[in-house]
Design an enzyme around this catalytic site. Structure first.
Site, PDB file in Angstrom:
ATOM      1  N   ASN A 109     -19.408  14.173  26.715  1.00  0.00           N
ATOM      2  CA  ASN A 109     -20.798  14.632  26.768  1.00  0.00           C
ATOM      3  C   ASN A 109     -21.635  13.421  27.165  1.00  0.00           C
ATOM      4  O   ASN A 109     -21.871  12.539  26.351  1.00  0.00           O
ATOM      5  CB  ASN A 109     -21.226  15.168  25.393  1.00  0.00           C
ATOM      6  CG  ASN A 109     -22.713  15.510  25.356  1.00  0.00           C
ATOM      7  OD1 ASN A 109     -23.374  15.535  26.400  1.00  0.00           O
ATOM      8  ND2 ASN A 109     -23.232  15.772  24.166  1.00  0.00           N
ATOM      9  N   TRP A 110     -22.038  13.416  28.423  1.00  0.00           N
ATOM     10  CA  TRP A 110     -22.763  12.248  28.937  1.00  0.00           C
ATOM     11  C   TRP A 110     -24.209  12.185  28.440  1.00  0.00           C
ATOM     12  O   TRP A 110     -24.878  11.186  28.643  1.00  0.00           O
ATOM     13  CB  TRP A 110     -22.736  12.254  30.469  1.00  0.00           C
ATOM     14  CG  TRP A 110     -21.452  11.771  31.063  1.00  0.00           C
ATOM     15  CD1 TRP A 110     -20.373  11.260  30.394  1.00  0.00           C
ATOM     16  CD2 TRP A 110     -21.113  11.723  32.457  1.00  0.00           C
ATOM     17  NE1 TRP A 110     -19.399  10.902  31.279  1.00  0.00           N
ATOM     18  CE2 TRP A 110     -19.816  11.175  32.558  1.00  0.00           C
ATOM     19  CE3 TRP A 110     -21.777  12.095  33.639  1.00  0.00           C
ATOM     20  CZ2 TRP A 110     -19.184  10.996  33.790  1.00  0.00           C
ATOM     21  CZ3 TRP A 110     -21.145  11.914  34.851  1.00  0.00           C
ATOM     22  CH2 TRP A 110     -19.863  11.374  34.931  1.00  0.00           C
ATOM     23  N   LYS A 111     -24.686  13.281  27.848  1.00  0.00           N
ATOM     24  CA  LYS A 111     -26.095  13.330  27.406  1.00  0.00           C
ATOM     25  C   LYS A 111     -26.988  12.956  28.604  1.00  0.00           C
ATOM     26  O   LYS A 111     -26.634  13.279  29.737  1.00  0.00           O
ATOM     27  CB  LYS A 111     -26.294  12.448  26.171  1.00  0.00           C
ATOM     28  CG  LYS A 111     -25.270  12.793  25.072  1.00  0.00           C
ATOM     29  CD  LYS A 111     -25.546  12.191  23.735  1.00  0.00           C
ATOM     30  CE  LYS A 111     -24.451  12.646  22.754  1.00  0.00           C
ATOM     31  NZ  LYS A 111     -24.668  12.177  21.393  1.00  0.00           N
TER      32      LYS A 111
ATOM     33  N   HIS B 205     -25.955  21.795  20.661  1.00  0.00           N
ATOM     34  CA  HIS B 205     -25.740  20.405  20.208  1.00  0.00           C
ATOM     35  C   HIS B 205     -26.836  20.048  19.196  1.00  0.00           C
ATOM     36  O   HIS B 205     -27.975  20.493  19.316  1.00  0.00           O
ATOM     37  CB  HIS B 205     -25.787  19.455  21.415  1.00  0.00           C
ATOM     38  CG  HIS B 205     -25.313  18.078  21.071  1.00  0.00           C
ATOM     39  ND1 HIS B 205     -26.124  17.166  20.437  1.00  0.00           N
ATOM     40  CD2 HIS B 205     -24.104  17.478  21.239  1.00  0.00           C
ATOM     41  CE1 HIS B 205     -25.418  16.058  20.229  1.00  0.00           C
ATOM     42  NE2 HIS B 205     -24.197  16.222  20.713  1.00  0.00           N
TER      43      HIS B 205
ATOM     44  N   GLU C  40     -28.590  17.547  18.897  1.00  0.00           N
ATOM     45  CA  GLU C  40     -29.800  16.961  19.494  1.00  0.00           C
ATOM     46  C   GLU C  40     -30.717  18.048  20.033  1.00  0.00           C
ATOM     47  O   GLU C  40     -31.939  17.918  19.993  1.00  0.00           O
ATOM     48  CB  GLU C  40     -29.399  15.957  20.591  1.00  0.00           C
ATOM     49  CG  GLU C  40     -28.802  14.695  19.971  1.00  0.00           C
ATOM     50  CD  GLU C  40     -27.764  13.986  20.820  1.00  0.00           C
ATOM     51  OE1 GLU C  40     -27.663  14.253  22.026  1.00  0.00           O
ATOM     52  OE2 GLU C  40     -27.028  13.150  20.237  1.00  0.00           O
TER      53      GLU C  40
ATOM     54  N   GLU D 150     -19.355  18.570  14.704  1.00  0.00           N
ATOM     55  CA  GLU D 150     -19.956  17.242  14.845  1.00  0.00           C
ATOM     56  C   GLU D 150     -20.884  16.975  13.661  1.00  0.00           C
ATOM     57  O   GLU D 150     -22.050  17.407  13.676  1.00  0.00           O
ATOM     58  CB  GLU D 150     -20.772  17.153  16.141  1.00  0.00           C
ATOM     59  CG  GLU D 150     -19.978  17.351  17.400  1.00  0.00           C
ATOM     60  CD  GLU D 150     -20.623  16.667  18.602  1.00  0.00           C
ATOM     61  OE1 GLU D 150     -19.922  15.913  19.274  1.00  0.00           O
ATOM     62  OE2 GLU D 150     -21.824  16.875  18.854  1.00  0.00           O
TER      63      GLU D 150
ATOM     64  N   GLY E 210     -23.133   8.845  17.291  1.00  0.00           N
ATOM     65  CA  GLY E 210     -23.752   7.633  17.838  1.00  0.00           C
ATOM     66  C   GLY E 210     -23.971   6.543  16.798  1.00  0.00           C
ATOM     67  O   GLY E 210     -24.695   5.581  17.043  1.00  0.00           O
TER      68      GLY E 210
ATOM     69  N   SER F 283     -18.640   9.615  17.047  1.00  0.00           N
ATOM     70  CA  SER F 283     -18.059   8.268  17.094  1.00  0.00           C
ATOM     71  C   SER F 283     -16.552   8.271  17.347  1.00  0.00           C
ATOM     72  O   SER F 283     -15.821   7.456  16.798  1.00  0.00           O
ATOM     73  CB  SER F 283     -18.410   7.489  15.818  1.00  0.00           C
ATOM     74  OG  SER F 283     -19.820   7.329  15.732  1.00  0.00           O
TER      75      SER F 283
ATOM     76  N   GLY G 114     -19.397  11.311  23.056  1.00  0.00           N
ATOM     77  CA  GLY G 114     -20.608  10.828  23.717  1.00  0.00           C
ATOM     78  C   GLY G 114     -20.377   9.446  24.328  1.00  0.00           C
ATOM     79  O   GLY G 114     -19.791   9.311  25.404  1.00  0.00           O
ATOM     80  N   GLY G 115     -20.810   8.419  23.605  1.00  0.00           N
ATOM     81  CA  GLY G 115     -20.810   7.041  24.115  1.00  0.00           C
ATOM     82  C   GLY G 115     -19.517   6.599  24.786  1.00  0.00           C
ATOM     83  O   GLY G 115     -19.551   5.997  25.868  1.00  0.00           O
TER      84      GLY G 115
END
Ligand code: 13P
Length: 251
Positions: A10-12, A95, A97, A167, A173, A213, A234-235
């Site tokens: 997930n590149w956000k 998500h 966010e 999640e 993150g 994470s 993500g990251g």
């Protein structure tokens, strides 16, 4: 019942179209491993170039959101029709966010899940508790409400095809990941909620990922658990070498 593991990046809100193509050229052939499904969920603006760059590979592309209507006066929104037209296979829905910053409710999530199925897109539905909910011992209650809300009204066949991503919000993150055993327990519980709604067959088929994470050095530990069918990352999905290592780690 064996479920194919699925690693989804997930590149956000990261990467231009040009950066997405450069990434695709680096991971082609490497993030393609038999027995592991590899998915990149990119910003809308990068999807056409990414689809083109990944043509002929087994890597699938996903969006990070969609509107529940097919078309209409919804300034700034993107529909399932438009995503399907680009060759998108997956779409992340609900998500945390989006729930937190864009006021998405379980009702909206449910409408979006219906829109995804209507257009042949596979939803990756996110559920998970906040830190204070975990501390109050409400993790399972929160996941149950969100899972039931998201899947309400689907057929058992649709539910079986969906992907859920557990999640925990406090793990996103932050570098503070859930232990693999804890994540496995919650995911097993989510599977039992699916069984209650749609029966054992759908519950045995639905894939449930862990997210929060996940890194190349811990992905195998999650995937080694009996209930965990993949990861939403993500990251650590933003660098080609790291993404390739995640896919390799899922084997
Ligand atoms: P991180 O992997 O950066 O913790 O993000 C998790 C996430 O939100 C994936 O959807």
């Amino acid at each position: 019942m064996s479920r194919t593991p699925i690693i989804a990046g997930n590149w956000k809100m990261f990467k231009t179209a040009g950066e997405a193509v450069a990434f695709a050229n680096e991971v082609k052939g490497k993030a393609e491993i038999d027995g592991v499904e590899s998915v990149i969920c990119a910003p809308f603006t990068a999807l056409p170039a990414l689809a083109d760059a990944l043509k002929g590979t087994t890597i699938k592309i996903g969006a990070q959101n969609l509107h529940f209507e097919d078309s209409g006066a919804f300034t700034g929104e993107i529909s399932g029709v438009m995503l399907k037209d680009l060759g998108v296979h997956y779409v992340i829905i609900g998500h945390s966010e989006r729930r937190q910053y864009f006021a998405e409710t379980d009702e909206i999530v449910n409408k979006k899940v219906f829109a995804a199925f209507k257009h042949g897109l596979t939803p990756i539905i996110c559920v998970g508790e906040k830190l204070e909910e975990r501390e109050a011992g409400k993790t399972k209650d929160v996941c149950k409400v969100q899972t039931e809300g998201a899947l309400k009204g689907l057929t058992p066949e649709q539910a079986a095809q969906a992907v859920i991503a557990y999640e925990p919000i406090w793990a996103i993150g932050t570098g503070k990941s859930s232990t693999a055993e804890d994540a496995n327990e919650v995911i097993g519980y989510i599977r039992s909620v699916v069984a209650g709604l749609f029966g054992e067959e759908a519950a045995a088929k639905i894939r449930i990922q862990y997210g929060g994470s996940v890194k190349p050095n811990n992905v195998a530990e999650y995937l080694g658990q009996s209930e965990i069918d993949g990861a939403l990352v993500g990251g650590a999905s933003l660098e080609p070498a790291s993404y390739i290592a995640l896919v390799e780690g899922a084997k």
